[in-house]
Design an enzyme around this catalytic site. Sequence first.
Site, mmCIF file in Angstrom:
data_model
loop_
_atom_site.group_PDB
_atom_site.id
_atom_site.type_symbol
_atom_site.label_atom_id
_atom_site.label_comp_id
_atom_site.label_asym_id
_atom_site.label_seq_id
_atom_site.Cartn_x
_atom_site.Cartn_y
_atom_site.Cartn_z
ATOM 1 C CE LYS A 45 1.207 1.853 -5.903
ATOM 2 N NZ LYS A 45 0.774 1.128 -4.696
ATOM 3 C CE LYS A 47 -2.121 5.578 -3.047
ATOM 4 N NZ LYS A 47 -2.172 4.563 -2.005
#
Length: 138
Positions: A45, A47
């Site tokens: 993602k 992150k």
Amino acid sequence: MKKTILTYGTFDLFHIGHLNILRNLKALGDILIVGVSTDEFNLQKGKKTAIPFHERIEIIKSIKYVDIAIPESTWDQKKSDIFEYSVSTFAIGDDWAGKFDHLKEYCQVIYLPRTEGISTTQLKNKLKTSNHPSLIKR
Ligand code: CTP
């Protein structure tokens, strides 16, 4: 019959917004299941977490509103988790509003208001600013 609630999140640098949503989620039913995003899934993602997965899931497990914590490692596991745990309601913060409406086929879907003025990203940015007044100089 007991009402089971399901949510997902990263919960990095656990903060008051996280605590508030977990309390509000538990209030929606009887059993709260939290899927905690793994480090690998977060990387997918885009992150990078400050706190590793095994510590984040330990923290989530120890919150009194949480009954079960499971790893979240793919986008697609929601449907199978809903069936496996006989979930009545999928709920998540309203930063995701509309994004999980396809799950309405399997259970109720609710978007809860977020706590204003705090997020993990904001905390990370504060910590990056070395002269921020909230940091004690030694
Ligand atoms: N959440 C909330 N209020 C906040 C921050 C998060 O209700 N102020 C909720 C999110 O909506 C989500 C859950 O907490 O349902 C986990 O969110 P997460 O993405 O882990 O936390 P954030 O602080 O939003 O992290 P980031 O800044 O990395 O997006």
